[in-house]
Design a protein around this motif. Structure first.
Motif, PDB file in Angstrom:
ATOM      1  N   LEU A 208     -13.134 -20.801 -46.485  1.00  0.00           N
ATOM      2  CA  LEU A 208     -14.139 -21.280 -47.035  1.00  0.00           C
ATOM      3  C   LEU A 208     -14.647 -20.366 -48.406  1.00  0.00           C
ATOM      4  O   LEU A 208     -14.445 -19.113 -48.427  1.00  0.00           O
ATOM      5  CB  LEU A 208     -15.505 -21.265 -46.281  1.00  0.00           C
ATOM      6  N   LEU A 209     -15.320 -20.964 -49.301  1.00  0.00           N
ATOM      7  CA  LEU A 209     -15.794 -20.158 -50.398  1.00  0.00           C
ATOM      8  C   LEU A 209     -16.975 -19.166 -49.967  1.00  0.00           C
ATOM      9  O   LEU A 209     -17.749 -19.683 -48.736  1.00  0.00           O
ATOM     10  CB  LEU A 209     -16.710 -21.159 -51.381  1.00  0.00           C
TER      11      LEU A 209
ATOM     12  N   LYS B 258      -8.502 -15.632 -53.736  1.00  0.00           N
ATOM     13  CA  LYS B 258      -7.400 -16.596 -53.500  1.00  0.00           C
ATOM     14  C   LYS B 258      -7.690 -17.273 -55.209  1.00  0.00           C
ATOM     15  O   LYS B 258      -8.677 -17.716 -55.409  1.00  0.00           O
ATOM     16  CB  LYS B 258      -7.687 -17.580 -52.607  1.00  0.00           C
ATOM     17  N   VAL B 259      -6.452 -17.675 -55.515  1.00  0.00           N
ATOM     18  CA  VAL B 259      -6.631 -18.613 -57.059  1.00  0.00           C
ATOM     19  C   VAL B 259      -6.292 -19.977 -56.674  1.00  0.00           C
ATOM     20  O   VAL B 259      -5.549 -20.269 -55.757  1.00  0.00           O
ATOM     21  CB  VAL B 259      -5.060 -17.974 -57.823  1.00  0.00           C
ATOM     22  N   SER B 260      -7.153 -20.738 -57.072  1.00  0.00           N
ATOM     23  CA  SER B 260      -7.191 -22.106 -56.934  1.00  0.00           C
ATOM     24  C   SER B 260      -6.086 -22.921 -57.690  1.00  0.00           C
ATOM     25  O   SER B 260      -5.618 -22.473 -58.421  1.00  0.00           O
ATOM     26  CB  SER B 260      -8.724 -22.829 -57.243  1.00  0.00           C
ATOM     27  N   ALA B 261      -6.152 -24.301 -57.514  1.00  0.00           N
ATOM     28  CA  ALA B 261      -5.112 -25.112 -58.001  1.00  0.00           C
ATOM     29  C   ALA B 261      -5.421 -25.082 -59.658  1.00  0.00           C
ATOM     30  O   ALA B 261      -4.346 -25.334 -60.683  1.00  0.00           O
ATOM     31  CB  ALA B 261      -5.061 -26.321 -57.656  1.00  0.00           C
ATOM     32  N   LEU B 262      -6.689 -24.617 -60.157  1.00  0.00           N
ATOM     33  CA  LEU B 262      -7.031 -24.685 -61.700  1.00  0.00           C
ATOM     34  C   LEU B 262      -6.810 -23.394 -62.035  1.00  0.00           C
ATOM     35  O   LEU B 262      -7.088 -23.120 -63.241  1.00  0.00           O
ATOM     36  CB  LEU B 262      -8.502 -25.114 -61.734  1.00  0.00           C
ATOM     37  N   GLY B 263      -6.388 -22.224 -61.194  1.00  0.00           N
ATOM     38  CA  GLY B 263      -6.043 -21.156 -61.931  1.00  0.00           C
ATOM     39  C   GLY B 263      -7.305 -20.029 -61.813  1.00  0.00           C
ATOM     40  O   GLY B 263      -7.669 -19.172 -62.591  1.00  0.00           O
ATOM     41  N   ILE B 264      -8.258 -20.529 -61.055  1.00  0.00           N
ATOM     42  CA  ILE B 264      -9.646 -19.651 -60.937  1.00  0.00           C
ATOM     43  C   ILE B 264      -9.492 -19.032 -59.838  1.00  0.00           C
ATOM     44  O   ILE B 264      -9.279 -19.331 -58.624  1.00  0.00           O
ATOM     45  CB  ILE B 264     -10.702 -20.704 -61.005  1.00  0.00           C
ATOM     46  N   GLU B 265      -9.932 -17.517 -59.899  1.00  0.00           N
ATOM     47  CA  GLU B 265     -10.130 -16.757 -58.894  1.00  0.00           C
ATOM     48  C   GLU B 265     -11.330 -16.841 -57.962  1.00  0.00           C
ATOM     49  O   GLU B 265     -12.285 -17.117 -58.598  1.00  0.00           O
ATOM     50  CB  GLU B 265     -10.058 -15.292 -59.250  1.00  0.00           C
ATOM     51  N   GLU B 266     -11.264 -17.329 -56.753  1.00  0.00           N
ATOM     52  CA  GLU B 266     -12.090 -17.561 -55.905  1.00  0.00           C
ATOM     53  C   GLU B 266     -12.407 -16.453 -54.750  1.00  0.00           C
ATOM     54  O   GLU B 266     -11.125 -15.939 -54.227  1.00  0.00           O
ATOM     55  CB  GLU B 266     -12.120 -18.775 -55.316  1.00  0.00           C
ATOM     56  N   GLN B 267     -13.504 -16.309 -53.965  1.00  0.00           N
ATOM     57  CA  GLN B 267     -13.650 -15.205 -52.888  1.00  0.00           C
ATOM     58  C   GLN B 267     -13.782 -16.213 -51.722  1.00  0.00           C
ATOM     59  O   GLN B 267     -14.835 -17.033 -51.658  1.00  0.00           O
ATOM     60  CB  GLN B 267     -15.075 -14.471 -53.182  1.00  0.00           C
ATOM     61  N   ARG B 268     -12.910 -16.045 -51.050  1.00  0.00           N
ATOM     62  CA  ARG B 268     -12.694 -16.943 -49.858  1.00  0.00           C
ATOM     63  C   ARG B 268     -12.873 -16.004 -48.527  1.00  0.00           C
ATOM     64  O   ARG B 268     -12.763 -15.104 -48.531  1.00  0.00           O
ATOM     65  CB  ARG B 268     -11.256 -17.622 -49.875  1.00  0.00           C
ATOM     66  N   VAL B 269     -13.292 -16.782 -47.567  1.00  0.00           N
ATOM     67  CA  VAL B 269     -13.597 -16.157 -46.250  1.00  0.00           C
ATOM     68  C   VAL B 269     -13.018 -17.113 -45.126  1.00  0.00           C
ATOM     69  O   VAL B 269     -13.314 -18.526 -45.162  1.00  0.00           O
ATOM     70  CB  VAL B 269     -15.474 -16.146 -45.917  1.00  0.00           C
ATOM     71  N   ARG B 270     -12.215 -16.442 -44.166  1.00  0.00           N
ATOM     72  CA  ARG B 270     -11.651 -17.326 -43.269  1.00  0.00           C
ATOM     73  C   ARG B 270     -12.529 -17.394 -41.988  1.00  0.00           C
ATOM     74  O   ARG B 270     -13.281 -16.489 -41.549  1.00  0.00           O
ATOM     75  CB  ARG B 270     -10.621 -16.407 -42.781  1.00  0.00           C
ATOM     76  N   VAL B 271     -12.671 -18.738 -41.527  1.00  0.00           N
ATOM     77  CA  VAL B 271     -13.491 -19.007 -40.201  1.00  0.00           C
ATOM     78  C   VAL B 271     -12.476 -19.513 -39.217  1.00  0.00           C
ATOM     79  O   VAL B 271     -11.624 -20.025 -39.561  1.00  0.00           O
ATOM     80  CB  VAL B 271     -14.579 -19.867 -40.737  1.00  0.00           C
ATOM     81  N   VAL B 272     -12.919 -19.295 -38.178  1.00  0.00           N
ATOM     82  CA  VAL B 272     -12.039 -19.849 -37.042  1.00  0.00           C
ATOM     83  C   VAL B 272     -13.117 -20.885 -36.110  1.00  0.00           C
ATOM     84  O   VAL B 272     -14.062 -20.542 -35.750  1.00  0.00           O
ATOM     85  CB  VAL B 272     -11.523 -18.805 -36.186  1.00  0.00           C
ATOM     86  N   LEU B 273     -12.388 -22.025 -35.646  1.00  0.00           N
ATOM     87  CA  LEU B 273     -13.251 -22.825 -34.897  1.00  0.00           C
ATOM     88  C   LEU B 273     -12.463 -23.145 -33.717  1.00  0.00           C
ATOM     89  O   LEU B 273     -11.077 -23.128 -33.705  1.00  0.00           O
ATOM     90  CB  LEU B 273     -13.606 -24.401 -35.485  1.00  0.00           C
ATOM     91  N   ASP B 274     -13.188 -23.639 -32.610  1.00  0.00           N
ATOM     92  CA  ASP B 274     -12.468 -24.200 -31.284  1.00  0.00           C
ATOM     93  C   ASP B 274     -12.873 -25.575 -31.067  1.00  0.00           C
ATOM     94  O   ASP B 274     -14.065 -26.102 -31.471  1.00  0.00           O
ATOM     95  CB  ASP B 274     -13.384 -23.326 -29.968  1.00  0.00           C
TER      96      ASP B 274
END
Length: 405
Positions: free
Chosen positions: A249-250, A288-304
């Motif tokens: 996620l962003l 993480k670099v998006s498909a448009l070439g933009i650097e984004e800060q992403r956070v990994r989440v885990v779901l059950d």
């Protein structure tokens, strides 16, 4: 006079009729519009993202020792039973080839070891002779001592000589065993690699690895027989009924949700919508670099998953799904279609359809999702608002429902 009054009245009526006709001909036609009612009902705001399924506990089986891994006895998708199903077989590897110099050195070492063994045999023979002589001397002195012609000191020296001779013999025999082992080791250096034998050799020569967990084979690194080093990965195993979901996620979206949030799993390939629950939000973000070439800060989440495995039996490891994680929800929110909103300076506004006339009204809204917006002030339940208002719709303009045309 009465005739003139009647004539004037008729003229006024005719003039009014003509004026009404002219107004009807010159008045603008009502603008066709679509409307929707402001109503109360359940509403949710979600954070949407693409997710990936994964097995919670993946087991990687590696070679415990170096050697030759035989052809894999299992394939991807096979079911395995813990401590029973053989998933890999490793047997000792063949010796290396010797070049001309190495072979000459090995043959010379064998001859040297043979000579050392022969010398050790000679030492044993000499030690045995020394022991026999010491025993003979001891017997003679014991007889003299019994007749009183030999002193006790001489008897003790003879006994000590026998013990020393026995110790020298034991040392010579140990040296012979050591030289024999050296010879065996040097001869082993001359063993040539043989052609690979069949893969059905005696199991006592091999290490047979069994599955550490009951589940399925997820991946086999290489099905063919090959040489491996200690620690080389051979295959991975896991339980397909123990799935979880991960999503990136962003960071601006991740701060608005919390563990325990409800989530919907859609577009997973099967029928219906699956349910899940947010279990963990990792504390560190990554770029993480998006498909448009933009650097984004992403956070990994885990779901059950909250849906039973029987309802998602076709899902596997690494499958793609679409997630809607609930950020906010209300069972009874006053809401209107978001398509009815437009900006009026810094405020939000809508056109209310009242008695066939559009009335512009400033409203205050709260939460929004892709379809609806929460109304905090400015509208009442049951009022109808114009959706997708065009340029012809303005305050005071006559409107008509397209459905009524």
């Amino acid at each position: 006079m009465a005739l003139n009054a009647r004539t004037a009245g008729a003229g006024l009526l005719a003039l009014a009729a003509v004026a009404g006709l002219v107004w009807m001909l010159m008045a603008p036609e009502p603008v066709p519009v679509d409307t929707a009612a402001v109503s109360r009902g359940p509403m949710e705001v979600t954070v949407n993202a693409d997710g990936t399924t994964r097995i919670r506990e993946v087991y990687e089986v590696s070679a415990p020792v170096g050697g030759r891994a035989l052809r894999s006895p299992v394939k991807v998708g096979d079911a395995v039973t813990a401590n029973d199903t053989v998933v890999a077989v490793v047997r000792p590897g063949a010796p290396a080839f010797l070049d001309l110099r190495s072979r000459g050195q090995a043959e010379a070492a064998v001859k040297e070891a043979e000579a050392a063994l022969a010398l050790a045999e000679t030492e044993i023979a000499r030690a045995e002779a020394d022991r026999r002589y010491a025993e003979t001397q001891l017997d003679r002195i014991e007889g003299l001592f019994a007749r009183g012609t030999a002193p006790a000191r001489q008897l003790e020296d003879a006994q000590l000589a026998v013990e020393m001779a026995e110790a020298q013999l034991a040392a010579a025999r140990a040296a012979r065993d050591m030289r024999q082992s050296e010879l065996d080791r040097q001869r082993a250096m001359l063993i040539e690699p043989s052609a690979p034998g069949g893969e059905t050799e005696d199991a006592a020569c091999c290490i047979r690895l069994t599955a550490p967990v009951t589940g399925h084979v997820l991946d086999v690194v290489n099905e063919s027989a090959r040489m491996v080093q200690s620690g080389t990965p051979l295959l991975t195993l896991g339980r397909l009924d123990d799935l979880e979901i991960t999503a990136d996620l962003l960071s601006t979206d991740a701060v608005r949700i919390a563990p325990g949030a409800r989530a919907y799993v859609e577009r997973w390939g099967g029928e219906g919508v699956l349910e899940a629950e947010l279990r963990e939000i990792e504390p560190a973000a990554f770029t993480k670099v998006s498909a448009l070439g933009i650097e984004e800060q992403r956070v990994r989440v885990v779901l059950d998953f909250r849906t039973p495995p029987e309802a998602r039996a076709t899902l596997g490891h690494g499958y793609r799904v679409y997630l809607r994680i609930v950020e906010w929800q209300s069972p009874d929110a006053l809401r209107l279609p978001i398509s009815a909103l437009f900006r009026a300076g810094a405020d939000w506004a809508v056109f209310v359809a009242r008695d066939g006339v559009a009335e512009r009204r400033v409203v205050r809204i709260g939460k929004r999702n892709s379809d609806m917006a929460e109304v905090l002030d400015g509208l009442a339940p049951g009022e109808r608002v114009v959706t997708h208002p065009g340029e012809r719709v303005a305050d005071g303009v006559r409107v008509i429902e397209r459905a009524d045309l």
